[in-house]
Motif scaffolding. Sequence first.
Motif, PDB file in Angstrom:
ATOM      1  N   LYS A 118       0.919  -1.333  -0.134  1.00 60.51           N
ATOM      2  CA  LYS A 118      -0.232   0.022   0.072  1.00 60.51           C
ATOM      3  C   LYS A 118       0.828   1.266  -0.181  1.00 60.51           C
ATOM      4  O   LYS A 118       0.608   2.209  -0.664  1.00 60.51           O
ATOM      5  CB  LYS A 118      -0.904   0.047   1.169  1.00 60.51           C
ATOM      6  CG  LYS A 118      -1.994   1.042   1.314  1.00 60.51           C
ATOM      7  CD  LYS A 118      -2.888   0.954   2.541  1.00 60.51           C
ATOM      8  CE  LYS A 118      -2.269   0.631   3.724  1.00 60.51           C
ATOM      9  NZ  LYS A 118      -3.127   0.671   4.929  1.00 60.51           N
ATOM     10  N   ASN A 301     -17.555   4.184   2.175  1.00 60.69           N
ATOM     11  CA  ASN A 301     -16.360   4.293   2.837  1.00 60.69           C
ATOM     12  C   ASN A 301     -16.329   3.397   4.001  1.00 60.69           C
ATOM     13  O   ASN A 301     -15.669   3.465   4.814  1.00 60.69           O
ATOM     14  CB  ASN A 301     -16.312   5.978   3.448  1.00 60.69           C
ATOM     15  CG  ASN A 301     -17.456   5.985   4.446  1.00 60.69           C
ATOM     16  OD1 ASN A 301     -18.251   5.285   4.851  1.00 60.69           O
ATOM     17  ND2 ASN A 301     -17.349   7.100   5.110  1.00 60.69           N
ATOM     18  N   VAL A 303     -14.943  -0.345   5.255  1.00 62.24           N
ATOM     19  CA  VAL A 303     -13.988  -0.793   5.025  1.00 62.24           C
ATOM     20  C   VAL A 303     -14.477  -2.477   4.435  1.00 62.24           C
ATOM     21  O   VAL A 303     -13.884  -2.852   3.615  1.00 62.24           O
ATOM     22  CB  VAL A 303     -12.848  -0.965   6.263  1.00 62.24           C
ATOM     23  CG1 VAL A 303     -11.693  -2.253   5.570  1.00 62.24           C
ATOM     24  CG2 VAL A 303     -12.141   0.282   6.230  1.00 62.24           C
ATOM     25  N   PHE A 320      -7.475   6.462  -0.456  1.00 55.84           N
ATOM     26  CA  PHE A 320      -7.081   5.890   0.587  1.00 55.84           C
ATOM     27  C   PHE A 320      -5.892   6.490   1.418  1.00 55.84           C
ATOM     28  O   PHE A 320      -5.291   7.271   0.822  1.00 55.84           O
ATOM     29  CB  PHE A 320      -6.595   4.557   0.352  1.00 55.84           C
ATOM     30  CG  PHE A 320      -5.388   4.413  -0.161  1.00 55.84           C
ATOM     31  CD1 PHE A 320      -4.346   3.942   0.632  1.00 55.84           C
ATOM     32  CD2 PHE A 320      -5.213   4.562  -1.841  1.00 55.84           C
ATOM     33  CE1 PHE A 320      -3.044   4.010  -0.225  1.00 55.84           C
ATOM     34  CE2 PHE A 320      -4.020   4.452  -2.227  1.00 55.84           C
ATOM     35  CZ  PHE A 320      -2.654   4.062  -1.327  1.00 55.84           C
ATOM     36  N   ILE A 351      -7.037  -2.715   4.124  1.00 56.46           N
ATOM     37  CA  ILE A 351      -7.071  -1.709   3.192  1.00 56.46           C
ATOM     38  C   ILE A 351      -5.870  -1.881   2.393  1.00 56.46           C
ATOM     39  O   ILE A 351      -6.080  -1.476   1.052  1.00 56.46           O
ATOM     40  CB  ILE A 351      -6.589  -0.434   3.904  1.00 56.46           C
ATOM     41  CG1 ILE A 351      -7.550   0.065   5.031  1.00 56.46           C
ATOM     42  CG2 ILE A 351      -6.390   0.836   3.028  1.00 56.46           C
ATOM     43  CD1 ILE A 351      -7.443   1.209   6.031  1.00 56.46           C
ATOM     44  N   ALA A 379     -10.528   5.061   3.735  1.00 56.52           N
ATOM     45  CA  ALA A 379     -10.668   4.607   2.564  1.00 56.52           C
ATOM     46  C   ALA A 379     -12.182   4.908   1.973  1.00 56.52           C
ATOM     47  O   ALA A 379     -12.816   4.719   2.754  1.00 56.52           O
ATOM     48  CB  ALA A 379     -10.415   3.041   2.211  1.00 56.52           C
TER      49      ALA A 379
END
Length: 385
Positions: A118, A301, A303, A320, A351, A379
Amino acid sequence: MEYINREELEMLMKDSSREPSVSLYMTTQKGRERARENAIRFKNLLAEAEKRLDSWEMNSSDKEQLLDPAKKLLDSSHYWANQGEGFACFLNPGFYRFYRLPLPFTELAVVKESFHLKPLFSLLTMDGRFYVLAISRKDARLLRATKTFCEEVDLSTLVEKFEAAFDDELPESNLQFHTRAPYAGGTRTAVFFGHGGDIESIQKERLLQYFRFIDRELPRYMDTADGPLVLACVDYLAPLYREASSYPSLMEEIIRGNPENRNNQEIHQKAWAIVKPYFEKPVQDIKNRYLELKGTGKTSNDVQELVKAAHRGRISDLLFVPGIQQWGRFNPQTGEAIPESKAIPGSNDLIDFIVTRTFLNKGGIYALESEEMPDSSPAAALFRW
């Protein structure tokens, strides 16, 4: 300096299948005086990774074999003196990869079933790569840059091609081109227009011929085929270069004036002011669309909902925060995510899962700071359907 593009990310995802996978991130500093500090901080990260590996019930020999490629770096003062803004390291059984990158990272050690990728996606969004071509009658420089980083590209091999192509056309009255490799401190790379004279004394077609050569060869020295390119030159050279160029993302605005009088740092600052709106616009457009569609079922939004949507390929665009983790387990049969309070064997950063699945499904991915998010969630996404 290494760079991350789509192909490199896909390779890292492909090689994530062997577990446990270790991902390490840290900010680094350049120079010999900082080499020892960089190495010590990396040693501490490795120690943290070793502790996390204890829960994977690895024997000492397997653990040592897994981390050995990274430990071999610790004694290389030359390696740690030649860093970018950040460093990332990925290891799993039979695989390792190290990256010196133009972006600082929050210090992080993650051990899970796949690589934690990420933070790398920030390199593809707001801190995206761009280039500056600084040309004058006596100098030509190519700078590779991001918002926080700038380095001069060595164009010495370009000169060899230039001489091979135009050797018969280089009497003293014509243009000449020679260079030396750049070094720390920003020495100019090339001399482009020799022997003085003003623009009226040089045939336009001959000048265009040389600009076409530069334009044709320049992509070989660039790591992206469509990153923004900013010209730094006096006004009369810009339209000539623009006429010769076929580069798709040549910026309209230029850094005006003779670049011989500016160092790389000053050129970089002026160039970022030009390309900043280029990188900001797609993000702002997505944020505006998200707010417009909020409450229609075409955004979320949450998760856990986003995990399921990413698994099904529903996410068209994802915003994010790279520095936030939310741990949990994902059931590929049901698409459900079960939250957990911490990382344990078998769990994943949900995420990170959302980001990588969206990326693989060709969705747009935009890394933001927490205060830039349209909602307080780490996110938020727009759905394809």
